[in-house]
Scaffold this motif. Structure first.
Motif, PDB file in Angstrom:
ATOM      1  N   LYS A   1       0.835  -1.217   0.000  1.00  0.00           N
ATOM      2  CA  LYS A   1       0.000   0.000   0.000  1.00  0.00           C
ATOM      3  C   LYS A   1       0.863   1.258   0.000  1.00  0.00           C
ATOM      4  O   LYS A   1       0.394   2.332   0.384  1.00  0.00           O
ATOM      5  CB  LYS A   1      -0.899   0.036   1.264  1.00  0.00           C
ATOM      6  CG  LYS A   1      -1.876  -1.105   1.387  1.00  0.00           C
ATOM      7  CD  LYS A   1      -3.211  -0.783   0.736  1.00  0.00           C
ATOM      8  CE  LYS A   1      -4.141  -1.959   0.896  1.00  0.00           C
ATOM      9  NZ  LYS A   1      -5.114  -2.220   0.001  1.00  0.00           N
TER      10      LYS A   1
ATOM     11  N   PHE B   1     -11.660   9.692  -0.461  1.00  0.00           N
ATOM     12  CA  PHE B   1     -10.308   9.210  -0.750  1.00  0.00           C
ATOM     13  C   PHE B   1     -10.304   8.032  -1.729  1.00  0.00           C
ATOM     14  O   PHE B   1      -9.374   7.234  -1.773  1.00  0.00           O
ATOM     15  CB  PHE B   1      -9.539   8.885   0.547  1.00  0.00           C
ATOM     16  CG  PHE B   1     -10.256   7.976   1.514  1.00  0.00           C
ATOM     17  CD1 PHE B   1      -9.989   6.619   1.532  1.00  0.00           C
ATOM     18  CD2 PHE B   1     -11.184   8.481   2.416  1.00  0.00           C
ATOM     19  CE1 PHE B   1     -10.638   5.777   2.429  1.00  0.00           C
ATOM     20  CE2 PHE B   1     -11.836   7.644   3.330  1.00  0.00           C
ATOM     21  CZ  PHE B   1     -11.563   6.296   3.327  1.00  0.00           C
ATOM     22  N   GLY B   2     -11.376   7.936  -2.526  1.00  0.00           N
ATOM     23  CA  GLY B   2     -11.387   6.943  -3.613  1.00  0.00           C
ATOM     24  C   GLY B   2     -12.363   5.807  -3.378  1.00  0.00           C
ATOM     25  O   GLY B   2     -13.037   5.751  -2.353  1.00  0.00           O
TER      26      GLY B   2
ATOM     27  N   LYS C   1       4.608  10.020  -1.618  1.00  0.00           N
ATOM     28  CA  LYS C   1       4.161   8.720  -1.114  1.00  0.00           C
ATOM     29  C   LYS C   1       5.317   8.058  -0.358  1.00  0.00           C
ATOM     30  O   LYS C   1       6.493   8.379  -0.616  1.00  0.00           O
ATOM     31  CB  LYS C   1       3.744   7.796  -2.268  1.00  0.00           C
ATOM     32  CG  LYS C   1       2.629   8.355  -3.108  1.00  0.00           C
ATOM     33  CD  LYS C   1       1.337   8.386  -2.329  1.00  0.00           C
ATOM     34  CE  LYS C   1       0.233   9.098  -3.067  1.00  0.00           C
ATOM     35  NZ  LYS C   1      -0.689   9.811  -2.205  1.00  0.00           N
TER      36      LYS C   1
ATOM     37  N   ASP D   1       1.846   3.109  -2.320  1.00  0.00           N
ATOM     38  CA  ASP D   1       1.360   4.197  -3.175  1.00  0.00           C
ATOM     39  C   ASP D   1       0.125   4.892  -2.622  1.00  0.00           C
ATOM     40  O   ASP D   1      -0.342   5.880  -3.163  1.00  0.00           O
ATOM     41  CB  ASP D   1       1.108   3.690  -4.606  1.00  0.00           C
ATOM     42  CG  ASP D   1       0.147   2.526  -4.607  1.00  0.00           C
ATOM     43  OD1 ASP D   1      -0.130   2.001  -3.505  1.00  0.00           O
ATOM     44  OD2 ASP D   1      -0.337   2.149  -5.685  1.00  0.00           O
ATOM     45  N   GLU D   2      -0.444   4.370  -1.496  1.00  0.00           N
ATOM     46  CA  GLU D   2      -1.615   5.034  -0.889  1.00  0.00           C
ATOM     47  C   GLU D   2      -1.239   5.724   0.410  1.00  0.00           C
ATOM     48  O   GLU D   2      -2.075   6.313   1.081  1.00  0.00           O
ATOM     49  CB  GLU D   2      -2.697   3.996  -0.535  1.00  0.00           C
ATOM     50  CG  GLU D   2      -3.314   3.330  -1.720  1.00  0.00           C
ATOM     51  CD  GLU D   2      -4.229   2.178  -1.286  1.00  0.00           C
ATOM     52  OE1 GLU D   2      -4.714   2.156  -0.129  1.00  0.00           O
ATOM     53  OE2 GLU D   2      -4.445   1.282  -2.124  1.00  0.00           O
ATOM     54  N   THR D   3       0.058   5.620   0.828  1.00  0.00           N
ATOM     55  CA  THR D   3       0.428   6.089   2.166  1.00  0.00           C
ATOM     56  C   THR D   3       1.397   7.264   2.059  1.00  0.00           C
ATOM     57  O   THR D   3       2.386   7.170   1.324  1.00  0.00           O
ATOM     58  CB  THR D   3       1.134   4.927   2.925  1.00  0.00           C
ATOM     59  OG1 THR D   3       0.458   3.715   2.635  1.00  0.00           O
ATOM     60  CG2 THR D   3       1.140   5.169   4.425  1.00  0.00           C
TER      61      THR D   3
ATOM     62  N   THR E   1      -1.456   0.027   8.856  1.00  0.00           N
ATOM     63  CA  THR E   1      -1.819   1.423   8.552  1.00  0.00           C
ATOM     64  C   THR E   1      -3.330   1.610   8.701  1.00  0.00           C
ATOM     65  O   THR E   1      -4.066   1.634   7.711  1.00  0.00           O
ATOM     66  CB  THR E   1      -1.399   1.819   7.121  1.00  0.00           C
ATOM     67  OG1 THR E   1      -1.736   0.743   6.240  1.00  0.00           O
ATOM     68  CG2 THR E   1       0.059   2.149   7.027  1.00  0.00           C
TER      69      THR E   1
ATOM     70  N   ASN F   1      -8.164   6.929   8.203  1.00  0.00           N
ATOM     71  CA  ASN F   1      -9.365   7.435   7.544  1.00  0.00           C
ATOM     72  C   ASN F   1     -10.580   7.276   8.438  1.00  0.00           C
ATOM     73  O   ASN F   1     -11.560   6.615   8.088  1.00  0.00           O
ATOM     74  CB  ASN F   1      -9.580   6.755   6.191  1.00  0.00           C
ATOM     75  CG  ASN F   1      -8.720   7.406   5.142  1.00  0.00           C
ATOM     76  OD1 ASN F   1      -8.593   8.629   5.108  1.00  0.00           O
ATOM     77  ND2 ASN F   1      -8.098   6.595   4.312  1.00  0.00           N
TER      78      ASN F   1
ATOM     79  N   GLN G   1     -13.521   2.351  -2.270  1.00  0.00           N
ATOM     80  CA  GLN G   1     -13.003   1.526  -1.181  1.00  0.00           C
ATOM     81  C   GLN G   1     -13.936   0.363  -0.897  1.00  0.00           C
ATOM     82  O   GLN G   1     -15.153   0.486  -1.078  1.00  0.00           O
ATOM     83  CB  GLN G   1     -12.882   2.352   0.114  1.00  0.00           C
ATOM     84  CG  GLN G   1     -12.007   3.579   0.006  1.00  0.00           C
ATOM     85  CD  GLN G   1     -10.535   3.261  -0.184  1.00  0.00           C
ATOM     86  OE1 GLN G   1     -10.078   2.169   0.183  1.00  0.00           O
ATOM     87  NE2 GLN G   1      -9.784   4.178  -0.769  1.00  0.00           N
TER      88      GLN G   1
END
Ligand code: GAP
Length: 449
Positions: free
Chosen positions: A107, A270-271, A120, A109-111, A194, A197, A273
């Motif tokens: 993950k 945030f996209g 990132k 690329d999402e953090t 992680t 959100n 999910q």
């Protein structure tokens, strides 16, 4: 509402601050500075959560083929060996030697990077990531006074295993015939690398899971049926269809137990999910428990005289994630007011009662109306302070679908004004008709697109 000025939730922080300010969700242990990714449901949040759980429970158990269960969180440690969680429930963890951050390798690329959040994790030139190592997500604790390896137990990472180990107990005690399901709502725990959100990914959360036991060979049909039933449940909660979609797991995404899996996804700020998973678990779990426990878990079909291990189609949704999606989807800002266009059956209060002024005769009438509505089973709030406009705004922000105003005409003609949260339209209705009027509106309610 077609007005293009009306905006959806754009930024999670708007929802987090509304949730705290208005008593939905508070940071856990806040007076001590909080604890990462743990949240407490306040008076309004718990109403939303209970309403969602109730809707899920009814949708599962108000039918002949599903029974309920409430299994213990602590289970025999061999359960987690059999289920594959001791060996397989791992995420690849990398450390950054520079910012000291810990990240899931899959993950990155999402953090955000701990040192330079605009980049990132791992992307910033100074970052030095370690080689990944496998990190087991189960929380361990000890049962009894001795803290050695013989006393290790786990906090369950999914409710499903409580259902598998009780498969025959339920089937035999309730004389169920295949196909049938077992439904359960309960806490699960995962030491997520992680979390975040808001209540989307936490380490302690509640799941609503149903395992449906079917004859092998019929599993693919049942899988398709359950996908549709579960999507419809979210739509019935008032979630807009345009914000929901299916995502099929590719071979690299499939959990160790699954032959086929679809996520129901929701588009958050945030996209897209995962909101819920529908999984074909085959006979993996029952087979493994049979092997590890040495106890036969086969079903006997007394018509065909066959013994077999059933296949399992599982539907698994996070209760907290469902609360988040319901709140996020309901959030609207029309420039003048923020309102939660919640499904009336999910909203914490159905009705707010407003005596126009703090005068004894109006207050007396208002108390009578509140008692009358409560006796009919509605959760009601009343508010007598501030201008009527301000009072409407306060209720809009917590999603109360109907406001009932008592004014001086009420005292002479026994009529009240009912205001609709979504349209702001007002109608004059006689006292005796208030509950039937509201009942009709609840039935006809549709989400504001
Ligand atoms: N028994 C299958 C199972 O647990 P999962 O996809 O790992 O499947 C099911 O989890 C659902 O539980 C997810 O779709 C999500 O809604 C919720 N969930 C999982 N991990 C979560 C977490 N850390 N925080 C909040 N909800 C979570």
């Amino acid at each position: 509402m077609t007005d293009s000025k009306v905006q959806d939730l754009q930024d999670m922080s708007d929802l987090v601050s509304l949730a705290k300010r208005r008593g939905f969700v508070f940071p856990s242990s806040e007076i001590y500075g909080g604890i990462n990714a743990c949240w407490d449901y306040g008076p309004l949040g718990i109403e939303v959560k209970r309403n969602i759980k109730e809707r899920w429970w009814k949708s599962m158990t108000l039918r002949q083929d599903i029974e309920g269960l409430d299994a213990a969180i602590l289970m025999h440690p061999r359960v987690w060996e059999a289920s594959g969680h001791v060996d397989g429930f791992v995420d690849p963890l990398v450390d950054c030697k520079v910012c000291k951050g810990r990240f899931r390798e899959d993950k990155l690329d999402e953090t955000p990077c701990g040192k330079k959040p605009s980049k990132k994790a791992g992307e910033f030139s100074e970052c030095q990531l370690t080689e990944p190592r496998q990190f087991n997500l189960m929380f361990k604790t000890h049962m009894g006074p001795l803290e050695d390896s013989s006393s290790v137990v786990y906090l369950r990472p999914e409710t499903a295993q409580g259902i598998f180990v009780n498969f025959l107990n339920v089937q035999q005690s309730m004389r169920k015939k295949i196909p049938f399901g077992i439904a359960q709502i309960g806490k699960s725990f995962r030491n997520e690398i992680t979390p975040g959100n808001f209540i989307f990914r936490t380490r302690e959360f509640e799941q609503m899971e149903m395992q449906y036991f079917v004859k092998p060979g019929t599993d693919e049909d049942w899988f398709e049926k359950w996908k549709e039933i579960r999507l419809q449940w979210h739509l019935n909660n008032g979630i807009r269809a345009s914000k929901l979609r299916f995502h099929e797991h590719g071979p690299n995404e499939l959990a160790h137990y699954a032959k086929q899996a679809f996520d129901i996804e929701y588009e958050l700020p945030f996209g897209w999910q995962e909101l819920e998973g529908v999984h074909n678990r085959t006979d993996f779990d029952l087979g493994r428990h049979q092997e590890f426990s040495g106890k036969k878990l086969e079903y006997f079909d007394d018509q065909t005289k066959e013994h077999y291990l059933p296949y399992v189609v599982e539907t698994a949704v996070g209760c907290d994630r469902s609360v988040l999606v319901v709140l996020a989807d309901a959030y609207r800002n029309d420039g003048e007011r923020i309102f939660l266009s919640l499904h009336p059956e999910i909203a914490p209060y159905k009705i707010a009662v407003f005596p126009l002024m703090k005068k004894p005769d109006l207050l007396e009438y208002s108390d009578k109306l509140v008692m009358d509505l409560e006796a009919k089973g509605y959760r009601v709030t009343s508010d007598e302070s501030g201008s009527i406009g301000k009072r409407y705004r306060r209720q809009d922000e917590i999603g109360t679908p109907f406001g009932v105003t008592i004014d001086y005409d009420t005292l002479t003609d026994n009529t009240v004004t009912i205001r609709n949260r979504d349209t702001m339209e007002q109608e004059r209705v006689s006292f005796e008709k208030v509950s039937s009027f509201i009942e009709e509106k609840i039935k006809a309610w549709k989400p504001v697109e």
